[in-house]
Scaffold this motif. Structure first.
Motif, short mmCIF file in Angstrom:
data_model
loop_
_atom_site.label_atom_id
_atom_site.label_comp_id
_atom_site.label_asym_id
_atom_site.label_seq_id
_atom_site.Cartn_x
_atom_site.Cartn_y
_atom_site.Cartn_z
N ALA A 207 0.85 -1.19 0.00
CA ALA A 207 0.00 0.00 0.00
C ALA A 207 0.89 1.24 0.00
CB ALA A 207 -0.93 0.00 1.21
N LYS A 208 0.38 2.32 -0.56
CA LYS A 208 1.14 3.57 -0.62
C LYS A 208 0.78 4.51 0.52
CE LYS A 208 3.51 2.56 -4.28
NZ LYS A 208 4.96 2.27 -4.13
N ILE A 209 -0.51 4.70 0.78
CA ILE A 209 -0.97 5.59 1.83
C ILE A 209 -1.59 4.73 2.92
CG2 ILE A 209 -2.36 7.60 2.43
CD1 ILE A 209 -0.22 8.14 0.31
N ILE A 210 -1.00 4.78 4.13
CA ILE A 210 -1.36 3.85 5.20
C ILE A 210 -1.76 4.62 6.44
CG2 ILE A 210 -0.53 1.98 6.67
CD1 ILE A 210 1.51 1.32 4.44
N LEU A 211 -2.82 4.15 7.09
CA LEU A 211 -3.23 4.67 8.39
C LEU A 211 -2.98 3.56 9.42
CD1 LEU A 211 -4.59 7.13 9.80
CD2 LEU A 211 -6.73 5.86 9.63
N ASP A 212 -2.18 3.87 10.43
CA ASP A 212 -1.78 2.91 11.46
C ASP A 212 -2.52 3.28 12.75
OD1 ASP A 212 -0.52 1.20 13.22
OD2 ASP A 212 1.51 1.86 12.76
N LEU A 213 -3.60 2.54 13.04
CA LEU A 213 -4.44 2.86 14.19
C LEU A 213 -3.86 2.28 15.47
CD1 LEU A 213 -8.03 2.25 12.74
CD2 LEU A 213 -6.86 4.44 13.06
N GLY A 214 -3.64 3.15 16.44
CA GLY A 214 -3.12 2.71 17.73
C GLY A 214 -1.67 2.28 17.67
N GLY A 215 -0.93 2.77 16.69
CA GLY A 215 0.43 2.29 16.46
C GLY A 215 1.53 3.10 17.11
N GLY A 216 1.18 3.97 18.06
CA GLY A 216 2.20 4.83 18.65
C GLY A 216 3.31 4.07 19.35
N PRO B 43 4.83 1.02 15.95
CA PRO B 43 4.33 1.38 14.61
C PRO B 43 4.66 0.33 13.56
CG PRO B 43 6.24 2.71 15.19
CD PRO B 43 5.90 1.94 16.41
N LEU B 44 3.81 0.31 12.56
CA LEU B 44 3.91 -0.68 11.49
C LEU B 44 5.28 -0.69 10.84
CD1 LEU B 44 2.43 -2.73 9.63
CD2 LEU B 44 1.74 -0.78 8.23
N TYR B 45 5.82 0.48 10.56
CA TYR B 45 7.09 0.52 9.83
C TYR B 45 8.26 0.01 10.67
CZ TYR B 45 8.68 4.73 12.27
OH TYR B 45 9.10 5.62 13.23
N LYS B 46 8.10 0.01 12.00
CA LYS B 46 9.13 -0.54 12.88
C LYS B 46 9.01 -2.05 13.03
CE LYS B 46 11.58 3.02 14.39
NZ LYS B 46 13.05 3.09 14.32
N ASP C 263 7.33 -0.76 -0.17
CA ASP C 263 7.55 0.68 -0.26
C ASP C 263 6.23 1.41 -0.04
OD1 ASP C 263 10.25 0.40 -0.82
OD2 ASP C 263 9.91 0.29 -2.99
N PHE C 264 6.27 2.52 0.66
CA PHE C 264 5.07 3.31 0.90
C PHE C 264 5.41 4.78 0.74
CE2 PHE C 264 7.14 2.62 4.97
CZ PHE C 264 7.18 3.89 5.53
N ASN D 255 4.31 18.63 7.89
CA ASN D 255 4.82 18.67 6.53
C ASN D 255 4.27 17.48 5.75
OD1 ASN D 255 6.27 18.60 4.18
ND2 ASN D 255 8.28 18.90 5.15
N SER D 256 3.44 17.73 4.75
CA SER D 256 2.76 16.65 4.04
C SER D 256 3.73 15.76 3.26
CB SER D 256 1.71 17.22 3.08
OG SER D 256 2.33 18.06 2.11
N SER D 257 4.97 16.22 3.07
CA SER D 257 5.93 15.40 2.34
C SER D 257 6.64 14.41 3.27
CB SER D 257 6.97 16.29 1.65
OG SER D 257 7.77 16.95 2.61
N THR D 258 6.46 14.55 4.59
CA THR D 258 7.08 13.65 5.54
C THR D 258 6.43 12.27 5.44
OG1 THR D 258 7.56 15.48 7.01
CG2 THR D 258 7.64 13.28 7.96
N LYS D 259 7.24 11.23 5.39
CA LYS D 259 6.68 9.88 5.21
C LYS D 259 5.96 9.36 6.44
CE LYS D 259 8.56 6.75 2.74
NZ LYS D 259 9.45 5.70 2.15
N ILE D 260 6.41 9.74 7.62
CA ILE D 260 5.80 9.26 8.85
C ILE D 260 5.26 10.46 9.62
CG2 ILE D 260 6.13 7.93 10.96
CD1 ILE D 260 6.76 6.32 8.47
#
Length: 230
Positions: free
Chosen positions: A35-44, A47-50, A56-57, A80-85
């Motif tokens: 997936a390109k645009i991901i919402l990680d609920l409760g991932g503080g 987090p998914l990327y960790k 690639d996202f 900043n909307s360009s920030t990946k996380i």
């Protein structure tokens, strides 16, 4: 021989949370869809990327309460909307501020059980709304068939005091389908073969059971991959 069995049990008890975490990382690395645009609920806190997400996202937005940010919160936040996380500190039940059809994948990792059941239907409605057509909603959560055995001799009913509910697989499956999702795949995480066979909780299953198993009812954790039914 008996000493060896006792050592295995001790190791399993002391390390079962780490073993579950490793099995969940295998799930994230090998089964979650691209997936390109991901919402990680409760991932503080985790987090998914960790967890080793393999694809690639373009952007992951984490939604969590400030106290749930764990070691990955705080300085990840950016406007900043360009920030990946990015991190959005808010209740995961309140997704009304997120745009319709804007997300490719919503991931709820060990978080739906922290939501009161009476609030889950509205949350699922919002998840469906913000997903793009054919977008995916993936989640994992404890399996009540097994956790009920785990807590049988405890002074608490659920495995975590922060849980509001631990779902039976058929119960959660129906809730997802009633919300308008089509279940594309389902798996169990942390197979519990001796626990299922004997009806008595066996910590050694965390050492010897499969990390990922097709029979969801026989595992400590249940995983569903749902798609938006348009």
């Amino acid at each position: 021989k008996n000493t060896g069995l006792l050592d295995q049990k001790k190791i399993a008890i002391e390390n079962h949370l780490s073993l579950m975490h490793e099995a969940r990382k295998t799930l994230v690395k090998t089964i979650l869809p691209p997936a390109k645009i991901i919402l990680d609920l409760g991932g503080g806190g985790c987090p998914l990327y960790k967890m080793g997400y393999a694809h690639d996202f373009e952007r992951i937005q984490i939604v969590d309460l400030p106290e749930g940010k764990g070691e990955y919160g705080g300085n990840l936040h950016s406007d900043n909307s360009s920030t990946k996380i990015t991190v959005l500190y808010q209740d995961m039940r309140r997704l009304e501020n997120l745009a319709d059809s804007s997300i490719d994948l919503v991931w709820s990792g060990q978080s739906i059980e922290h939501i009161p059941e009476e609030d889950v239907n509205n949350m699922l409605k919002n998840i469906k709304r913000i997903l793009k057509p054919e977008g995916s909603f993936c989640l994992d959560t404890p399996n009540r068939i097994i956790t009920k055995i785990h807590t049988r001799n405890c002074d608490h009913d659920l495995i975590n005091p922060g849980h509001h509910i631990e779902y039976y697989p058929d119960q959660l499956r129906k809730k997802l389908e009633d919300a308008g999702f089509v279940i594309k795949k389902s798996f169990g995480v942390c197979e519990m073969p001796q626990t299922v066979k004997t009806g008595e909780f066996c910590y050694e299953d965390f050492l010897h059971g499969k990390q990922i198993h097709e029979i969801i009812e026989d595992c400590y954790i249940q995983y569903f991959h749902c798609v938006k039914n348009t």
